[in-house]
Design an enzyme around this catalytic site. Sequence first.
Site, PDB file in Angstrom:
ATOM      1  N   LYS A 294       0.854  -1.190   0.000  1.00  0.00           N
ATOM      2  CA  LYS A 294       0.000   0.000   0.000  1.00  0.00           C
ATOM      3  C   LYS A 294       0.894   1.246   0.000  1.00  0.00           C
ATOM      4  CE  LYS A 294      -1.474   2.949   2.592  1.00  0.00           C
ATOM      5  NZ  LYS A 294      -1.473   4.074   1.634  1.00  0.00           N
TER       6      LYS A 294
ATOM      7  N   GLU B 218       9.638   1.457  10.681  1.00  0.00           N
ATOM      8  CA  GLU B 218      10.651   2.474  10.363  1.00  0.00           C
ATOM      9  C   GLU B 218       9.962   3.816  10.539  1.00  0.00           C
ATOM     10  OE1 GLU B 218      13.767   2.023   9.685  1.00  0.00           O
ATOM     11  OE2 GLU B 218      13.892  -0.115   9.229  1.00  0.00           O
TER      12      GLU B 218
ATOM     13  N   CYS C  12      13.644  10.891   6.901  1.00  0.00           N
ATOM     14  CA  CYS C  12      13.682  10.507   8.320  1.00  0.00           C
ATOM     15  C   CYS C  12      15.091  10.629   8.857  1.00  0.00           C
ATOM     16  CB  CYS C  12      13.185   9.074   8.460  1.00  0.00           C
ATOM     17  SG  CYS C  12      14.067   7.962   7.365  1.00  0.00           S
TER      18      CYS C  12
ATOM     19  N   GLU D  71      10.284  16.600  14.474  1.00  0.00           N
ATOM     20  CA  GLU D  71      10.838  16.304  13.162  1.00  0.00           C
ATOM     21  C   GLU D  71      10.404  17.448  12.235  1.00  0.00           C
ATOM     22  OE1 GLU D  71       9.199  12.741  11.388  1.00  0.00           O
ATOM     23  OE2 GLU D  71      11.170  12.220  10.608  1.00  0.00           O
TER      24      GLU D  71
HETATM   25  P1  NAP Z   1       2.467   8.750   7.454  1.00  0.00           P
HETATM   26  O1  NAP Z   1       1.442   9.804   7.399  1.00  0.00           O
HETATM   27  O2  NAP Z   1       2.627   7.996   8.731  1.00  0.00           O
HETATM   28  O3  NAP Z   1       2.122   7.762   6.258  1.00  0.00           O
HETATM   29  C1  NAP Z   1       2.924   6.647   5.954  1.00  0.00           C
HETATM   30  C2  NAP Z   1       2.079   5.590   5.298  1.00  0.00           C
HETATM   31  O4  NAP Z   1       1.099   5.150   6.242  1.00  0.00           O
HETATM   32  C3  NAP Z   1       1.314   6.073   4.080  1.00  0.00           C
HETATM   33  O5  NAP Z   1       1.204   5.023   3.146  1.00  0.00           O
HETATM   34  C4  NAP Z   1      -0.053   6.392   4.663  1.00  0.00           C
HETATM   35  O6  NAP Z   1      -1.082   6.306   3.725  1.00  0.00           O
HETATM   36  C5  NAP Z   1      -0.196   5.283   5.675  1.00  0.00           C
HETATM   37  N1  NAP Z   1      -1.149   5.571   6.738  1.00  0.00           N
HETATM   38  C6  NAP Z   1      -1.508   6.776   7.247  1.00  0.00           C
HETATM   39  N2  NAP Z   1      -2.431   6.614   8.205  1.00  0.00           N
HETATM   40  C7  NAP Z   1      -2.667   5.272   8.291  1.00  0.00           C
HETATM   41  C8  NAP Z   1      -3.532   4.471   9.089  1.00  0.00           C
HETATM   42  N3  NAP Z   1      -4.332   4.990  10.009  1.00  0.00           N
HETATM   43  N4  NAP Z   1      -3.516   3.135   8.912  1.00  0.00           N
HETATM   44  C9  NAP Z   1      -2.710   2.579   7.990  1.00  0.00           C
HETATM   45  N5  NAP Z   1      -1.860   3.286   7.206  1.00  0.00           N
HETATM   46  C10 NAP Z   1      -1.843   4.607   7.366  1.00  0.00           C
HETATM   47  O7  NAP Z   1       3.911   9.273   7.096  1.00  0.00           O
HETATM   48  P2  NAP Z   1       4.349  10.127   5.832  1.00  0.00           P
HETATM   49  O8  NAP Z   1       3.946  11.528   6.092  1.00  0.00           O
HETATM   50  O9  NAP Z   1       3.911   9.462   4.577  1.00  0.00           O
HETATM   51  O10 NAP Z   1       5.924   9.972   5.889  1.00  0.00           O
HETATM   52  C11 NAP Z   1       6.730  10.783   6.646  1.00  0.00           C
HETATM   53  C12 NAP Z   1       7.162  10.062   7.906  1.00  0.00           C
HETATM   54  O11 NAP Z   1       7.806   8.842   7.560  1.00  0.00           O
HETATM   55  C13 NAP Z   1       8.183  10.852   8.679  1.00  0.00           C
HETATM   56  O12 NAP Z   1       7.884  10.773  10.054  1.00  0.00           O
HETATM   57  C14 NAP Z   1       9.483  10.121   8.375  1.00  0.00           C
HETATM   58  O13 NAP Z   1      10.461  10.268   9.372  1.00  0.00           O
HETATM   59  C15 NAP Z   1       9.020   8.724   8.267  1.00  0.00           C
HETATM   60  N6  NAP Z   1       9.976   7.936   7.502  1.00  0.00           N
HETATM   61  C16 NAP Z   1      10.728   7.018   8.171  1.00  0.00           C
HETATM   62  C17 NAP Z   1      11.676   6.281   7.486  1.00  0.00           C
HETATM   63  C18 NAP Z   1      12.513   5.271   8.199  1.00  0.00           C
HETATM   64  O14 NAP Z   1      13.103   4.457   7.525  1.00  0.00           O
HETATM   65  N7  NAP Z   1      12.595   5.297   9.516  1.00  0.00           N
HETATM   66  C19 NAP Z   1      11.850   6.469   6.117  1.00  0.00           C
HETATM   67  C20 NAP Z   1      11.062   7.414   5.459  1.00  0.00           C
HETATM   68  C21 NAP Z   1      10.120   8.139   6.175  1.00  0.00           C
HETATM   69  P3  NAP Z   1      -1.664   7.612   2.978  1.00  0.00           P
HETATM   70  O15 NAP Z   1      -0.493   8.431   2.611  1.00  0.00           O
HETATM   71  O16 NAP Z   1      -2.316   7.031   1.814  1.00  0.00           O
HETATM   72  O17 NAP Z   1      -2.562   8.283   3.952  1.00  0.00           O
END
Ligand code: NAP
Length: 494
Positions: A186, A262, A296, A393
């Site tokens: 997804k 992650e 991240c 962040e």
């Molecule tokens: P996010 O809002 O948490 O979304 C990540 C993924 O989760 C997306 O596919 C999103 O889908 C999905 N999602 C959101 N709400 C959900 C729910 N209630 N149930 C199931 N899935 C759900 O994060 P983001 O804004 O895309 O990414 C930024 C974050 O990712 C930052 O905090 C960054 O640090 C972190 N990150 C971490 C790493 C690592 O390796 N540690 C690498 C890259 C990024 P939709 O977008 O379709 O809503």
Amino acid sequence: MTITAQHEAELLAKVPTGLLINGEWRDASDGGTFDVMDPATGEKLTTLASATSEDAMAALDAADAVQADWARTAPRERAEILRRAFDLVTERADDFALLMSLEMGKPLAEARGEVTYGAEFLRWFSEETVRHYGRYVTTPEGKNKVLVQHKPVGPCLLITPWNFPLAMATRKVAPAIAAGCTMVLKPAKLTPLTSQLFAATMIEAGLPAGVLNVVSGASASKISAPLMSDDRLRKVSFTGSTAVGKQLMKDAADKVLRTSMELGGNAPFIVFEDADLDAAVEGAMAAKMRNMGEACTAANRFLVHQDVAEEFTAKFAAAMGALKPGRGTDANSNVGPLIEEKARTEIDGLVQAAVANGATAVTGGAPVEGPGYFYQPTVLANVANDAEILSQEIFGPVAPVTTFADEAQAIALANSTEYGLASYIYTKDYNRMFRVSEQIEFGLVGFNAGVISNAAAPFGGVKQSGLGREGGAEGLAEYTTVQYIGIADPYAAK
Ligand code: NAP
């Protein structure tokens, strides 16, 4: 090469717009769709099918139906599929780079870098597939043998974020294939196009129907919730925010699902008084500005020894101030837009609060006028150690600089966060590098290096930055479960 509108349209026409279920691209069961936008212009790029809960379940049905056969395929066969996929993604590097630049906003040169990085997971795990060793030893008292084998964990749900549309997918899909797992992927709704093209490429590389299913959609929880409450799903691997990760861990508890998480980071970038300051500035630019700060691993807090803070800040601000915001396809620009207006507003709020609290914007400090969600590359000096911007962040092109007096204070400041993903240390003293690495609570340490992500290395965090590792041998272990067979040894001494 100049990218024309026609070029963009031709590329978008190659991207499948349906849901990939059991090897076929389908419309959503309710006919629903959602739009994917260009963050540099705010305009629509294309429209995709939006998965319903029923579609998500159909994807799991497909993954479950082929799991047993897929687990039995020869490792060499899985390795060759991954290797062909590496070759295909590499051949199509220009397409993948442009697509990522269009949907996510990153400059083309950076997007090409992500293609290289993302493709490398396919090659690395193709090599790991055939060298996945177990063990066979005699028990300590000599009567039995211990046989340990690794089996695929089973059907997995892979949830990826928008910031690295290719690499976050390959970092999960490649080890899952290597281990013999089937999957439902997804992607983030803001940047699903790269995953769509990547999935089409995997099929071309020979991946059997049902092994990889892709369900893009407007509602993430409609997709994840039914899957995570189904006994057939055995694992969820998530990359994204800590808040969503925590919720998914709670959901995963009901079925005791394996989880890899992650999550977010708050990386300290520590510059000691003996550091090569030019190298530190170069590293700071890479650690802060990769992906416009939307990483991240992005350096979030610049902790600089008080004796060199002024010189470091001046050089760093000069380099940041020289950057040129613009659409990713514009060859004269090297900073793309933020992903959406909400992100820009939040970042500006953090900057304005820091300035109101006594910080100085040495360069930048405001949104860029015009279409798209651009923000000026910003360096803030004299940021108070308890400023809100240091505890969150930032996820944008903003670098707050604060100072420390000695090594012990630098370590205490670095550790004063609930996150523990990336950290960076600049010093010429190797003893100090070991001393500080021992004491800082981060899963990744860059020593005189601003970018350390690599397919061969275990990537992941401690504390609220997550659980598990991606890349390296550790990345494969995340997709396997251990079975121990105790064997009576007929030749053992009586
Ligand atoms: P996010 O809002 O948490 O979304 C990540 C993924 O989760 C997306 O596919 C999103 O889908 C999905 N999602 C959101 N709400 C959900 C729910 N209630 N149930 C199931 N899935 C759900 O994060 P983001 O804004 O895309 O990414 C930024 C974050 O990712 C930052 O905090 C960054 O640090 C972190 N990150 C971490 C790493 C690592 O390796 N540690 C690498 C890259 C990024 P939709 O977008 O379709 O809503």
